[in-house]
Write an enzyme that holds these catalytic residues in place. Structure first.
Site, PDB file in Angstrom:
ATOM      1  N   ARG A 110       0.841  -1.202   0.000  1.00 16.91           N
ATOM      2  CA  ARG A 110       0.000   0.000   0.000  1.00 16.91           C
ATOM      3  C   ARG A 110       0.871   1.245   0.000  1.00 16.91           C
ATOM      4  O   ARG A 110       1.756   1.405   0.832  1.00 16.91           O
ATOM      5  CB  ARG A 110      -0.921   0.003   1.220  1.00 16.91           C
ATOM      6  CG  ARG A 110      -1.666   1.315   1.487  1.00 16.91           C
ATOM      7  CD  ARG A 110      -2.839   1.482   0.548  1.00 16.91           C
ATOM      8  NE  ARG A 110      -3.478   2.771   0.666  1.00 16.91           N
ATOM      9  CZ  ARG A 110      -4.541   3.037   1.417  1.00 16.91           C
ATOM     10  NH1 ARG A 110      -5.080   2.085   2.154  1.00 16.91           N
ATOM     11  NH2 ARG A 110      -5.063   4.231   1.431  1.00 16.91           N
TER      12      ARG A 110
ATOM     13  N   ARG B  32      -5.420   1.137  -5.030  1.00 21.15           N
ATOM     14  CA  ARG B  32      -4.578   0.624  -3.944  1.00 21.15           C
ATOM     15  C   ARG B  32      -4.505  -0.890  -3.969  1.00 21.15           C
ATOM     16  O   ARG B  32      -5.462  -1.558  -4.395  1.00 21.15           O
ATOM     17  CB  ARG B  32      -5.088   1.104  -2.596  1.00 21.15           C
ATOM     18  CG  ARG B  32      -6.515   0.678  -2.339  1.00 21.15           C
ATOM     19  CD  ARG B  32      -7.302   1.556  -1.435  1.00 21.15           C
ATOM     20  NE  ARG B  32      -7.314   2.913  -1.875  1.00 21.15           N
ATOM     21  CZ  ARG B  32      -7.812   3.925  -1.183  1.00 21.15           C
ATOM     22  NH1 ARG B  32      -8.355   3.712  -0.027  1.00 21.15           N
ATOM     23  NH2 ARG B  32      -7.794   5.144  -1.638  1.00 21.15           N
TER      24      ARG B  32
ATOM     25  N   ASP C 161      -9.995  -0.575   6.676  1.00 23.40           N
ATOM     26  CA  ASP C 161     -10.593   0.488   7.483  1.00 23.40           C
ATOM     27  C   ASP C 161     -11.254  -0.106   8.707  1.00 23.40           C
ATOM     28  O   ASP C 161     -12.104  -1.010   8.594  1.00 23.40           O
ATOM     29  CB  ASP C 161     -11.655   1.254   6.680  1.00 23.40           C
ATOM     30  CG  ASP C 161     -11.060   2.142   5.610  1.00 23.40           C
ATOM     31  OD1 ASP C 161      -9.923   2.616   5.791  1.00 23.40           O
ATOM     32  OD2 ASP C 161     -11.744   2.370   4.596  1.00 23.40           O
TER      33      ASP C 161
END
Length: 162
Positions: free
Chosen positions: A83, A92, A97
């Site tokens: 990343r 990406r 998250d």
């Protein structure tokens, strides 16, 4: 120990393999056999950046990690998988998250939980509901009440075993 929910997304360098590798890495953060992973879904990218479609999922697990330690672990997994943070909502190899950390509301400079955009994003809500259909968010909203037929139509479930 809290139950946490993590959104997974990738659209570069074999996105399915990126999610598979992330699931393996997340299993090391999970206590016992607590890791659950939704089906994988195809979704179109957010924003105006031209890029490939995403593969998305949501994982949940119990952890002993405190919120910032968990965030650090998630960012380490992202960087291990290549990343690079070049542009907001850009392509990406992997995006992890932290959506929910138990029933906590966290608002500090590095971390906002519940995740700020989760209630509007079909690529988060649909896989989240797949593994936690009776989930009540910290704001006392039932996850199922946030999903409509338009959201379901936006995603294509992949026939993937993981």
């Amino acid at each position: 120990m809290p139950r946490v929910y993590v959104a997974l997304g990738a659209n570069l360098e074999d996105p399915k393999a990126q999610l598979d590798n992330a699931v393996t890495a997340l299993s090391a953060l999970a206590l016992g056999n607590s890791l659950l992973v939704s089906p994988y879904y195809h979704s179109t990218p957010m924003g105006d950046v031209v890029q490939p479609d995403y593969v998305n999922a949501v994982a949940s697990f119990d952890t002993e990690l405190m919120p910032l330690a968990l965030l650090d672990a998630l960012q380490h997994i992202e960087s291990t998988q290549g990343r690079v943070r070049l542009e907001r909502w850009g392509p990406r190899t992997l995006d992890l998250d932290l959506l929910l950390y138990g029933n906590e509301n966290i608002d500090i400079p590095r971390l906002k939980v519940p995740h700020y955009g989760m209630k509007e994003r079909s690529f988060v809500l649909v896989p989240l509901a797949a593994i936690a259909p009776n989930l009540i968010l910290p704001c006392n909203t039932a996850i199922g009440s946030l999903i409509d037929t338009k959201m379901l139509a936006e995603l294509q479930q992949l026939g993937i075993d993981h």
